[in-house]
Design an enzyme around this catalytic site. Structure first.
Site, PDB file in Angstrom:
ATOM      1  CD  GLU A  36     -23.415 -17.866  -2.035  1.00  0.00           C
ATOM      2  OE1 GLU A  36     -23.016 -18.022  -0.277  1.00  0.00           O
ATOM      3  OE2 GLU A  36     -23.462 -17.466  -2.370  1.00  0.00           O
ATOM      4  CG  ASP A  37     -21.676 -18.980   3.848  1.00  0.00           C
ATOM      5  OD1 ASP A  37     -21.989 -17.957   2.988  1.00  0.00           O
ATOM      6  OD2 ASP A  37     -21.321 -18.477   5.201  1.00  0.00           O
ATOM      7  NE  ARG A  96     -25.056  -2.416   3.464  1.00  0.00           N
ATOM      8  CZ  ARG A  96     -24.287  -2.015   3.345  1.00  0.00           C
ATOM      9  NH1 ARG A  96     -24.923  -0.596   3.468  1.00  0.00           N
ATOM     10  NH2 ARG A  96     -23.371  -2.009   2.517  1.00  0.00           N
ATOM     11  CE  LYS A 142     -25.033 -14.372  -3.348  1.00  0.00           C
ATOM     12  NZ  LYS A 142     -23.277 -14.676  -3.133  1.00  0.00           N
ATOM     13  CG  ASP A 167     -20.532 -16.205  -0.893  1.00  0.00           C
ATOM     14  OD1 ASP A 167     -20.887 -14.893  -0.796  1.00  0.00           O
ATOM     15  OD2 ASP A 167     -20.408 -16.531   0.212  1.00  0.00           O
ATOM     16  CG  LEU A 168     -15.741 -11.887  -0.297  1.00  0.00           C
ATOM     17  CD1 LEU A 168     -13.944 -12.886  -0.343  1.00  0.00           C
ATOM     18  CD2 LEU A 168     -15.634 -10.471   0.071  1.00  0.00           C
ATOM     19  CG  ASP A 169     -19.037 -11.201   3.149  1.00  0.00           C
ATOM     20  OD1 ASP A 169     -18.485 -10.702   3.889  1.00  0.00           O
ATOM     21  OD2 ASP A 169     -19.835 -10.557   2.297  1.00  0.00           O
ATOM     22  CE  LYS A 215     -23.173 -17.638   8.352  1.00  0.00           C
ATOM     23  NZ  LYS A 215     -23.236 -19.202   8.746  1.00  0.00           N
ATOM     24  N   GLY A 216     -26.200 -13.823   2.803  1.00  0.00           N
ATOM     25  CA  GLY A 216     -25.941 -14.119   1.344  1.00  0.00           C
ATOM     26  C   GLY A 216     -26.970 -12.914   0.910  1.00  0.00           C
ATOM     27  CB  SER A 240     -20.140 -11.021  -2.633  1.00  0.00           C
ATOM     28  OG  SER A 240     -20.270 -10.350  -1.544  1.00  0.00           O
ATOM     29  CB  ALA A 241     -25.059 -10.466  -1.275  1.00  0.00           C
ATOM     30  CB  SER A 242     -20.660  -7.774   0.589  1.00  0.00           C
ATOM     31  OG  SER A 242     -19.942  -6.755   1.126  1.00  0.00           O
ATOM     32  CG  ASN A 257     -18.838  -3.618   3.408  1.00  0.00           C
ATOM     33  OD1 ASN A 257     -18.432  -2.360   3.022  1.00  0.00           O
ATOM     34  ND2 ASN A 257     -19.889  -3.823   3.599  1.00  0.00           N
ATOM     35  CB  THR A 317     -17.313 -11.147   6.641  1.00  0.00           C
ATOM     36  OG1 THR A 317     -17.084 -11.616   5.171  1.00  0.00           O
ATOM     37  CG2 THR A 317     -15.771 -10.673   6.423  1.00  0.00           C
TER      38      THR A 317
HETATM   39  C1  G6P Z   1     -23.429 -11.081   2.035  1.00  0.00           C
HETATM   40  C2  G6P Z   1     -23.240 -11.269   3.428  1.00  0.00           C
HETATM   41  C3  G6P Z   1     -24.492 -11.054   4.076  1.00  0.00           C
HETATM   42  C4  G6P Z   1     -24.587  -9.808   3.400  1.00  0.00           C
HETATM   43  C5  G6P Z   1     -24.683  -9.096   2.497  1.00  0.00           C
HETATM   44  C6  G6P Z   1     -24.574  -7.498   2.263  1.00  0.00           C
HETATM   45  O1  G6P Z   1     -24.198 -11.674   1.152  1.00  0.00           O
HETATM   46  O2  G6P Z   1     -23.781 -12.922   2.878  1.00  0.00           O
HETATM   47  O3  G6P Z   1     -25.023 -10.938   4.991  1.00  0.00           O
HETATM   48  O4  G6P Z   1     -26.250  -8.996   3.963  1.00  0.00           O
HETATM   49  O5  G6P Z   1     -23.170  -9.475   1.690  1.00  0.00           O
HETATM   50  O6  G6P Z   1     -23.449  -6.908   2.315  1.00  0.00           O
HETATM   51  P1  G6P Z   1     -23.375  -5.650   2.960  1.00  0.00           P
HETATM   52  O7  G6P Z   1     -21.648  -5.245   3.171  1.00  0.00           O
HETATM   53  O8  G6P Z   1     -22.925  -5.048   1.575  1.00  0.00           O
HETATM   54  O9  G6P Z   1     -24.413  -5.253   3.807  1.00  0.00           O
HETATM   55 MG    MG Z   2     -21.455 -15.853   2.333  1.00  0.00          MG
END
Ligand code: G6P
Ligand code: MG
Length: 216
Positions: free
Chosen positions: A170-171, A50, A146, A10-12, A46-47, A115-117, A119, A18
């Site tokens: 994972e965190d 958005r 997740k 996982d990244l964040d 977390k995880g 990662s779910a992000s 970004n 982050t």
């Molecule tokens: C990660 C973070 C979450 C975040 C998700 C979506 O999993 O742990 O806190 O909401 O990514 O991130 P984003 O950058 O796409 O809003």
């Molecule tokens: Mg995380």
């Protein structure tokens, strides 16, 4: 002993902090909407994707919004978040991360980001780690967030590996559940009280040995 062939990170909150920036941006949104949002409440975000995070936040503030307003609110939060991450630099890589990633590569163990992000790409660029990973699965590559295992199953697939040969780092509570649902062992990064379902829990990636991972 497991036949370890791949590690999915996982990244964040695992490779970079982050998770802190996500929290600050969500709390700012909550404050604008007239309520406070604690770090403890933030654990549930977390995880989580958005839009799902926004739903949890609005429920915490007892606020209802229609879909159009929700998109505007999520965009506001993301703009603040992007302000934070575009100022990031490699010094924000968490302790032990680079060392472990390089050791794994040296051993021929494949490494991926899961990662779910949306970004994730920007963050990897800012911290100079784009290109180090054999695969990157981000918020654009998955449709189910997740604790659904999709992100990690896609990670294993892109690495060309069987899930049983992979370990997740994972965190997030939702992330540990996703790893297990994918049939993978999980190293929890953070506090014992939040991550008790993980096979081992450590404060960060520093000091983790490959031998220790193979014993999982
Ligand atoms: C990660 C973070 C979450 C975040 C998700 C979506 O999993 O742990 O806190 O909401 O990514 O991130 P984003 O950058 O796409 O809003
Ligand atoms: Mg995380």
């Amino acid at each position: 002993m497991m036949d370890l062939k791949g590690c999915i990170f996982d990244l964040d909150g695992v490779i970079v902090d982050t998770a802190r920036y996500h929290y600050l941006a969500w709390r700012r949104l909550a404050n604008e909407l007239g309520f406070d949002f604690s770090e403890e409440q933030n654990e549930a975000l977390k995880g989580v994707s958005r839009m799902a995070s926004l739903d949890i936040l609005l429920a915490a503030g007892n606020i209802e919004k229609d879909d159009e307003e929700k998109i505007l609110l999520a965009t506001r939060k993301n703009n603040w978040y992007v302000d934070y991450i575009t100022q990031m630099n490699p010094s924000e890589i968490l302790p032990g991360s680079i060392d472990l990633l390089l050791k794994l590569r040296k051993e021929g163990i494949l490494i991926a980001v899961g990662s779910a992000s949306k970004n994730a790409g920007v963050i990897l660029d800012r911290i100079g780690l784009t290109g180090l990973f054999d695969a990157v699965i981000d918020g654009y590559s998955v449709t189910r967030a997740k604790p659904n295992p999709e992100v990690f199953l896609k990670g294993a697939e892109q690495l060309g590996l069987n899930p049983v040969n992979c370990i997740v780092f994972e965190d997030a509570v939702a992330g540990v559940k996703a790893a297990h649902a994918a049939g993978m062992k999980c190293v929890g990064i953070g506090e014992q009280e939040n991550l008790s379902e993980a096979e081992i829990i450590v404060p960060n990636l520093a000091g983790i040995t490959i031998e220790q991972l193979r014993k999982l």
